[in-house]
Design a protein around this motif. Structure first.
Motif, PDB file in Angstrom:
ATOM      1  N   GLY A 165      34.884  33.605  39.037  1.00 40.88           N
ATOM      2  CA  GLY A 165      34.656  33.924  37.641  1.00 40.88           C
ATOM      3  C   GLY A 165      33.219  33.729  37.205  1.00 40.88           C
ATOM      4  O   GLY A 165      32.349  33.313  37.977  1.00 40.88           O
ATOM      5  N   GLN A 166      32.972  34.047  35.936  1.00 39.11           N
ATOM      6  CA  GLN A 166      31.641  33.920  35.341  1.00 39.11           C
ATOM      7  C   GLN A 166      31.809  33.549  33.873  1.00 39.11           C
ATOM      8  O   GLN A 166      32.741  34.004  33.197  1.00 39.11           O
ATOM      9  N   GLY A 167      30.905  32.692  33.384  1.00 39.57           N
ATOM     10  CA  GLY A 167      31.052  32.209  32.019  1.00 39.57           C
ATOM     11  C   GLY A 167      32.380  31.485  31.861  1.00 39.57           C
ATOM     12  O   GLY A 167      32.737  30.626  32.674  1.00 39.57           O
TER      13      GLY A 167
ATOM     14  N   ILE B 196      42.470  37.439  37.149  1.00 36.10           N
ATOM     15  CA  ILE B 196      43.759  36.883  37.577  1.00 36.10           C
ATOM     16  C   ILE B 196      43.906  36.978  39.088  1.00 36.10           C
ATOM     17  O   ILE B 196      44.461  36.072  39.724  1.00 36.10           O
ATOM     18  N   MET B 197      43.371  38.027  39.695  1.00 32.39           N
ATOM     19  CA  MET B 197      43.517  38.215  41.128  1.00 32.39           C
ATOM     20  C   MET B 197      42.397  37.556  41.928  1.00 32.39           C
ATOM     21  O   MET B 197      42.280  37.751  43.126  1.00 32.39           O
ATOM     22  N   GLY B 198      41.570  36.753  41.269  1.00 32.13           N
ATOM     23  CA  GLY B 198      40.593  35.907  41.947  1.00 32.13           C
ATOM     24  C   GLY B 198      41.064  34.464  41.877  1.00 32.13           C
ATOM     25  O   GLY B 198      42.241  34.171  42.093  1.00 32.13           O
ATOM     26  N   VAL B 199      40.150  33.554  41.557  1.00 34.77           N
ATOM     27  CA  VAL B 199      40.501  32.148  41.324  1.00 34.77           C
ATOM     28  C   VAL B 199      40.457  31.923  39.816  1.00 34.77           C
ATOM     29  O   VAL B 199      39.378  31.831  39.225  1.00 34.77           O
ATOM     30  N   ALA B 200      41.620  31.859  39.194  1.00 35.76           N
ATOM     31  CA  ALA B 200      41.704  31.821  37.733  1.00 35.76           C
ATOM     32  C   ALA B 200      42.042  30.441  37.187  1.00 35.76           C
ATOM     33  O   ALA B 200      42.131  30.272  35.976  1.00 35.76           O
ATOM     34  N   TYR B 201      42.211  29.443  38.059  1.00 31.68           N
ATOM     35  CA  TYR B 201      42.698  28.134  37.629  1.00 31.68           C
ATOM     36  C   TYR B 201      41.775  27.449  36.625  1.00 31.68           C
ATOM     37  O   TYR B 201      42.238  26.757  35.722  1.00 31.68           O
ATOM     38  N   TYR B 202      40.466  27.613  36.776  1.00 30.87           N
ATOM     39  CA  TYR B 202      39.517  26.791  36.033  1.00 30.87           C
ATOM     40  C   TYR B 202      38.853  27.524  34.866  1.00 30.87           C
ATOM     41  O   TYR B 202      38.037  26.947  34.169  1.00 30.87           O
TER      42      TYR B 202
ATOM     43  N   GLY C  25      27.743  38.236  32.834  1.00 30.01           N
ATOM     44  CA  GLY C  25      28.379  36.954  32.586  1.00 30.01           C
ATOM     45  C   GLY C  25      29.505  36.931  31.587  1.00 30.01           C
ATOM     46  O   GLY C  25      30.081  35.875  31.324  1.00 30.01           O
ATOM     47  N   GLY C  26      29.868  38.074  31.025  1.00 19.90           N
ATOM     48  CA  GLY C  26      30.957  38.118  30.054  1.00 19.90           C
ATOM     49  C   GLY C  26      32.125  38.930  30.563  1.00 19.90           C
ATOM     50  O   GLY C  26      32.381  38.995  31.769  1.00 19.90           O
TER      51      GLY C  26
END
Length: 500
Positions: free
Chosen positions: A211-213, A218-224, A390-391
């Motif tokens: 992710g960024q910002g 959802i299909m990446g690493v969305a936990y954080y 970044g958005g």
């Protein structure tokens, strides 16, 4: 057995896709609703009328005669229930709260589609061809192994559940769990991992994008990430350019727009309650206030919903809510970053209502309505900056909202009129259309004729003469064109004969 497994892999077009276990970042006490019982927690349904189902299975599962049984070489695969307190026979208040929170978050992720996200299990046979089960469990499971989640790609409706290991996600962190559930169900619907393509700085690339910002796919690493959405590979160096919504739509139909798409087709807000009277500081007079509301779902990028209400001049409060966050740390569940605009009945913009950069919705806004009349509110999805910087764009900014307005109610009668008669047709008739320029609201009188209604009349003598003159001129032109074509045809024949 080996041949059967190979055939299964070919049918499902993939090896099972898994996620790694995730360590806890905050497992402190959550906001636990006290008004829902255990039995009610297993009857949650986001769209009960839909034939398509995503079933969240928290109470344990026994799987027979499925692709997983074939793949594992096991006649029976038994999975335990969601169990935080070490008592698998019951569900305590915190476990019930988790179930509700996870259900609502997954329902928001799939809100743009005609699918019922539910905790009511209709049985495996009822899901064939139309549903997908997500088994959310604690303890050992022979299918998931060490993975936090696992699924077959393109297995929707084929009887192969996705598995999510709650004890490897936090453990038992609802935010991590709902992200894993939507991710694994996404695989079943045909989605692949969102990663990063090789670059000079990272020659190997990355299998998952973190992710960024404050956003992640959802299909990446969305936990954080606070905001997680489906995407189409708009972030820099995306390795997966799938249009997530188009891929999902191969299995689940997209919901049509629920409210009007223009001022003319706007949906009336429904009065829900009388608010406490407001008291004037100068005169001491009190004014009765009305609250009207309507919920909806933005289902397609670029969609704008139009709604209206009738109000007297004076103060009004506009509130636009999205799916609320959950738990300590306010884990965002909304996919929709929502904005609104207030217009008068002439279509003049009076107020723009937009959240700040990191919020998904603005706080309630007080406005002054300049006169008695009908007012329109347009609800739309917003981006946050740029996906390339970044958005995130408004591609995945879709989901549920609730619009509420508190105002001094009034009665407004419908205003409309017949338009001018159209041109005379070949059948010597003319058509006029009725247009409503202000709908009735607040119990006002309706127009005697429906918006868009048509009436016909025979053409007047003058109109008939104009039609006949037009027809006569047209025939002359057609005759001249036919004469020209005959001349050209004759010339071509003469030239052909001379050449031969």
């Amino acid at each position: 057995m080996a041949a059967a497994v190979a055939a299964l892999r070919g049918t499902l077009n993939s090896q099972p896709q898994g996620q790694q276990a995730v360590a806890a970042s905050d497992t402190s006490a959550l906001n636990i609703p006290s008004s829902i019982s255990v039995s009610e927690a297993f009857k949650l349904s986001s769209r009960p009328g839909s034939k398509f189902k995503i079933v969240l299975d928290f109470d344990g599962n026994t799987l027979l005669n499925s692709q997983w049984n074939l793949f594992q070489g096991m006649d029976k695969i038994v999975t335990g229930p969601y169990d935080k307190d070490g008592n698998p026979a019951t569900f305590n208040a915190e476990e019930v709260a988790d179930i509700v929170a996870i259900w609502r978050a997954v329902a928001e992720d799939y809100a743009p589609f005609d699918v019922d996200v539910t905790t009511l299990d209709p049985g495996d046979a009822a899901l064939r061809g139309v549903g997908q089960k997500a088994v959310i469990f604690g303890g050992a499971n022979s299918v998931a192994g060490d993975s936090a989640g696992i699924a077959f790609i393109n297995s929707f409706g084929q009887g192969a559940p996705v598995y999510v290991a709650a004890d490897k996600l936090g453990p038992y962190n609802p935010k991590y769990i709902w992200e894993a559930v939507s991710h694994e169900v996404g695989h079943a619907l045909g989605l692949l991992h969102d990663g990063v393509a090789p670059t000079a700085a990272k020659p190997q690339g990355e299998p998952y994008f973190w992710g960024q910002g404050n956003w992640a796919p959802i299909m990446g690493v969305a936990y954080y990430a606070q905001v997680t959405q489906f995407d189409s590979g708009e972030y820099p160096n995306a390795s997966n350019l799938q249009d997530d919504f188009a891929v999902i739509a191969k299995h689940l139909p997209r919901l049509p727009q629920q409210h009007g798409s223009s001022f003319r087709t706007a949906t009336p807000l429904t009065a829900t309650a009388g608010s406490a009277p407001t008291v004037s500081a100068s005169t001491g007079a009190s004014t009765a206030m009305t609250t009207a509301s309507k919920d909806g779902v933005l289902t397609v990028s670029g969609q704008t919903d139009y709604l209206y209400f009738a109000a007297d001049a004076g103060q009004a409060t506009i509130s636009l809510e999205v799916t609320p966050p959950y738990g300590r740390g306010s884990n965002t569940r909304a996919n929709l970053k929502a904005g609104a605009a207030l217009y008068d009945e002439r279509g003049v913009l009076l107020q723009n209502i937009q959240p700040n950069k990191t919020a998904m919705a603005a706080p309630p806004v007080n406005v002054t309505l300049p006169s008695k009349g009908v007012y329109y509110i347009a609800v739309s999805a917003l981006a946050e900056g740029s996906a390339s910087a970044g958005g995130f764009s408004n591609y995945g900014s879709l989901g549920w909202y609730l619009l509420s307005v508190t105002y001094q109610s009034t009665t407004v009668d419908c205003v409309g009129a017949w338009g001018a008669w159209g041109p005379c047709s070949s059948s010597c008739t003319q058509v006029a259309e009725y247009k409503v320029t202000r709908p009735a609201a607040g119990g006002g009188a309706a127009c005697a004729v429906a918006d868009g209604a048509q009436q016909t009349q025979p053409c007047s003598d003058a109109a008939v003469q104009r039609w006949r003159l037009h027809t006569k001129k047209l025939r002359r032109r057609l005759g001249a064109m036919e004469q020209l074509q005959r001349s050209l045809y004759a010339d071509n024949n003469v030239q052909g004969a001379a050449a031969s």
